[in-house]
Design a protein around this motif. Structure first.
Motif, PDB file in Angstrom:
ATOM      1  N   THR A  48     -12.739   1.686  -5.148  1.00  0.00           N
ATOM      2  CA  THR A  48     -11.549   1.595  -4.309  1.00  0.00           C
ATOM      3  C   THR A  48     -11.242   2.955  -3.703  1.00  0.00           C
ATOM      4  O   THR A  48     -11.737   3.981  -4.167  1.00  0.00           O
ATOM      5  CB  THR A  48     -10.325   1.134  -5.125  1.00  0.00           C
ATOM      6  OG1 THR A  48     -10.029   2.144  -6.097  1.00  0.00           O
ATOM      7  CG2 THR A  48     -10.567  -0.189  -5.807  1.00  0.00           C
ATOM      8  N   ASP A  49     -10.422   2.968  -2.700  1.00  0.00           N
ATOM      9  CA  ASP A  49     -10.037   4.234  -2.073  1.00  0.00           C
ATOM     10  C   ASP A  49      -9.376   5.161  -3.079  1.00  0.00           C
ATOM     11  O   ASP A  49      -9.611   6.363  -3.074  1.00  0.00           O
ATOM     12  CB  ASP A  49      -9.098   3.983  -0.891  1.00  0.00           C
ATOM     13  CG  ASP A  49      -9.828   3.368   0.301  1.00  0.00           C
ATOM     14  OD1 ASP A  49     -11.066   3.445   0.351  1.00  0.00           O
ATOM     15  OD2 ASP A  49      -9.153   2.812   1.174  1.00  0.00           O
ATOM     16  N   ASN A  67     -12.048   6.625  -5.295  1.00  0.00           N
ATOM     17  CA  ASN A  67     -12.809   7.588  -4.517  1.00  0.00           C
ATOM     18  C   ASN A  67     -12.004   8.874  -4.340  1.00  0.00           C
ATOM     19  O   ASN A  67     -12.544   9.972  -4.462  1.00  0.00           O
ATOM     20  CB  ASN A  67     -13.177   6.981  -3.160  1.00  0.00           C
ATOM     21  CG  ASN A  67     -14.271   7.737  -2.474  1.00  0.00           C
ATOM     22  OD1 ASN A  67     -15.139   8.305  -3.120  1.00  0.00           O
ATOM     23  ND2 ASN A  67     -14.243   7.752  -1.155  1.00  0.00           N
ATOM     24  N   ALA A  68     -10.722   8.755  -4.058  1.00  0.00           N
ATOM     25  CA  ALA A  68      -9.862   9.933  -3.888  1.00  0.00           C
ATOM     26  C   ALA A  68      -9.787  10.732  -5.184  1.00  0.00           C
ATOM     27  O   ALA A  68      -9.835  11.963  -5.166  1.00  0.00           O
ATOM     28  CB  ALA A  68      -8.465   9.517  -3.429  1.00  0.00           C
TER      29      ALA A  68
END
Length: 130
Positions: free
Chosen positions: A58-59, A62-63
């Motif tokens: 998911t974003d 990833n972040a």
């Protein structure tokens, strides 16, 4: 009726339920995997490699991964600056400027150590000393 996942670029691009094999209805160049018997059904964008489906990153994940990498790099850089400054202080060879720089870099390292990478991308990074 069986359920099939169409694989494109090692990702699930489409999921269909059919009474016949998808090769009979779709172009033969398409890659299909029977997912009927899987206990947990993959969804669109799941990755597929060597017969295994994995959920996409998911974003937020990833972040957090990017923030973790940046934090490690920043800490490494701070440690490399601090080590010789600390040696100068420990051996009573430090100038006033070196002693002041050591204090600033140690404060920076403390601020880095307080960063919660799971809060990414909403992280306020401390200013790096000069």
């Amino acid at each position: 009726m069986k359920t099939y996942a169409r694989i494109e670029d090692q990702r699930v691009a489409e999921i269909v339920s059919l009474n016949v094999k998808p090769e009979k209805l779709y172009h033969p160049s398409l890659v299909w995997v029977d997912i009927t018997a899987l206990p947990e059904q993959p969804d669109i964008n799941y990755r597929y490699s060597d017969g295994v489906f994995t959920a996409p990153v998911t974003d937020a994940e990833n972040a957090a991964l990017i923030a973790s990498s940046r934090l490690a790099a920043e800490m490494d850089g701070a440690n490399r600056v601090i080590a010789p400054l600390q040696d100068a202080v420990d051996t009573v060879m430090a100038t006033e400027e070196e002693t002041a720089r050591l204090t600033e870099w140690k404060k920076y390292r403390v601020l880095l150590s307080r960063i919660d990478v799971s809060a990414a991308p909403d992280i306020t990074w401390p200013d790096k000393p000069k």
